[in-house]
Design an enzyme around this catalytic site. Structure first.
Site, PDB file in Angstrom:
ATOM      1  N   GLU A   1       0.862  -1.397  -0.088  1.00 61.57           N
ATOM      2  CA  GLU A   1      -0.085   0.048  -0.040  1.00 61.57           C
ATOM      3  C   GLU A   1       0.709   1.320   0.011  1.00 61.57           C
ATOM      4  OE1 GLU A   1      -2.890  -0.161   2.870  1.00 61.57           O
ATOM      5  OE2 GLU A   1      -4.068  -2.183   2.386  1.00 61.57           O
TER       6      GLU A   1
ATOM      7  N   GLU B   1      -5.011  -8.548   1.151  1.00 66.86           N
ATOM      8  CA  GLU B   1      -5.676  -8.317   2.341  1.00 66.86           C
ATOM      9  C   GLU B   1      -7.087  -8.341   2.087  1.00 66.86           C
ATOM     10  OE1 GLU B   1      -4.424  -4.885   4.374  1.00 66.86           O
ATOM     11  OE2 GLU B   1      -2.159  -5.590   4.223  1.00 66.86           O
TER      12      GLU B   1
END
Ligand code: FCB
Length: 464
Positions: free
Chosen positions: A171, A369
């Site tokens: 991320e 995720e």
């Protein structure tokens, strides 16, 4: 009823099941084994930065308890485990030779996993930059990209004999924009122009690292994990449609386009013109950033719905992360939310996966995720009932199945998270684990969702 009595909607053969964690969120032992402070140590010890003043000093004490945690993974029936390597453990100064004690820790963890037939899937950087590199300017400095690619190459060379799957960054959007523009994550800076520089140097570090690792071992599977969300306008009024486009550019396309097409979105430059002229992008960078990857990791939690707002509406708080578009406002649709306040929208996962295929082609995808925080508590009988998490995961797994049925090349799914852990600015107040952690005693208690998930991995499917 057992799974033998009902029809299952099955996942394809070879579909990968895992859970995910990150070093600073679970390891603790922050001063052991030669580890140096990271930006998260500094930030979490800054008064007011984290709810309740929580820190990752002890976290889940995974550094000492990893054999027990690997046993929990085996009980879940997962084929893979996604975890991150702490840069300040492996290369405490951010440059130079690797720290033997750090290598030893991850080496033992990897052996423990392999002994139980669980394949390691590592992330080289899940936000814990050595503080010494932040002191030298951090990700806004170009040199940090070179430091990262050196670190990646050294670690890959040491562990590639036993690890096939290598993710460069987790991320980068959060690292760049929540860390350097909104200031809600480490290092807590609120400098929009620096955040754009950080985004570029994260991308450059990724691309250089991919090149180095590819040259070292063509057999490694290389990729990056992005947090992606559909961004929808609340109405079809042109200003709302443009607000959604701008948020999509500054959160999704600013990473997808350079990585998968070797170019920045044409409209990025216009959208951020008041903040930066992007002069830090050097000729040749985009070729490095666009180095081919083997897999793309997608972290999905919720959808964004937005509208055009007033110029000042988003200049503070989380919306400050939308650099150049801080006038845009997030709109709640009134859907049920998780404890994070994030609306539950399983269709959004399908939409994100379909969008990648539509706009960027057939890259192999993994959900690296997905999961949910709820206010879990042990019941009197010692179990931890968490029906909301089961229903969240069930609905998102079904979205994944629909994507696969529609021909999208989705190859695996990692639930966030194995354990309740240090949820960044929220400290220990948000529980994402399949396994409950009592932070006083470090006792682990598999929640009902852990048993349910083990049923899914064993059946390789869901009830019809
Ligand atoms: C993601 C992070 C992960 C965790 C989840 C809830 O943004 O990658 O570490 O905090 O959110």
């Amino acid at each position: 009823m057992t799974s033998d009595d009902v029809d299952l909607v099955r996942f394809p053969d070879g579909f990968v099941w895992g859970t995910a964690t990150a070093s600073y969120q679970i390891e603790g032992a922050v001063t052991e084994g030669g580890r140096s402070p990271s930006i998260w140590d500094r930030f979490s010890h800054t008064p007011g930065a984290i709810v309740n003043g929580d820190t990752g000093d002890v976290a889940d004490d995974h550094y000492h308890r990893y054999p027990e945690d690997v046993a929990l993974l085996a009980d879940l029936g997962v084929t893979h485990y996604r975890f991150s390597l702490a840069w300040p453990r492996l290369q405490p100064d951010g440059h130079g030779a690797l720290n033997a004690a750090g290598v030893d820790f991850y080496s033992k963890l990897v052996d423990e996993l392999l002994d139980r037939d669980i394949k390691p899937w590592v992330t080289l950087y899940h936000w814990d930059l050595p503080q010494s590199l932040e002191d030298a300017g951090g990700w806004p400095e170009r040199d940090t990209a070179y430091r990262f690619s050196d670190y990646a190459a050294l670690v890959h060379d040491r562990l590639r004999d036993r690890i096939e799957y290598w993710t460069t960054l987790n991320e980068p959007w959060c690292s760049a924009f929540v860390g350097y523009a909104a200031g809600q994550h480490a290092p807590g800076r609120t400098e929009p122009a620096a955040a754009l520089r950080a985004a570029h140097h994260l991308l450059l570090g990724h691309g250089l690292a991919v090149g180095r690792m590819r040259a070292q071992d063509p057999a490694s599977t290389l990729g990056i994990t992005l947090n992606l969300a559909p961004v929808d306008p609340v109405t079809d009024a042109p200003e709302d449609v443009d607000a959604a486009r701008r948020v999509d550019v500054i959160s999704n396309r600013i990473f997808l386009d350079p990585i998968l097409r070797g170019e920045y979105p044409g409209d990025l430059r216009r959208d951020v013109a008041a903040v930066s002229d992007l002069a830090f992008v050097v000729d040749g960078d985009l070729a490095d950033i666009g180095a081919p990857i083997d897999v793309l990791g997608v972290n999905y939690y919720t959808r964004h719905v937005v509208r055009a707002g007033s110029a000042s509406s988003g200049s503070t708080g989380r919306a400050a992360a939308w650099v150049g578009s801080t006038d845009v406002e997030a709109v709640s649709r009134g859907l049920p939310t998780t404890e994070m306040g994030w609306e539950i929208d399983a269709q959004g996962l399908y939409d994100v996966l379909a969008r990648i295929r539509r706009d960027y082609g057939a890259i192999p995808l993994y959900v690296t995720e997905n999961g949910a925080a709820f206010a879990d508590e042990p019941a009197a009988d010692g179990t931890v009932p968490d029906p909301d998490r089961v229903s969240y995961l069930d609905s998102h797994f079904r979205s994944a199945l629909r994507a696969i049925a529609d021909g999208i090349d989705l190859r695996g799914y990692f639930v966030w998270s194995l354990l309740d852990n240090f949820e960044w600015a929220w400290g220990y107040t948000k529980r994402f684990g399949l396994v409950y952690v009592d932070y006083e005693t470090q006792q682990r208690i598999p929640k009902d969702s852990a048993r349910w998930f083990a049923g899914v991995t064993r059946a390789h499917g869901l009830p019809e």
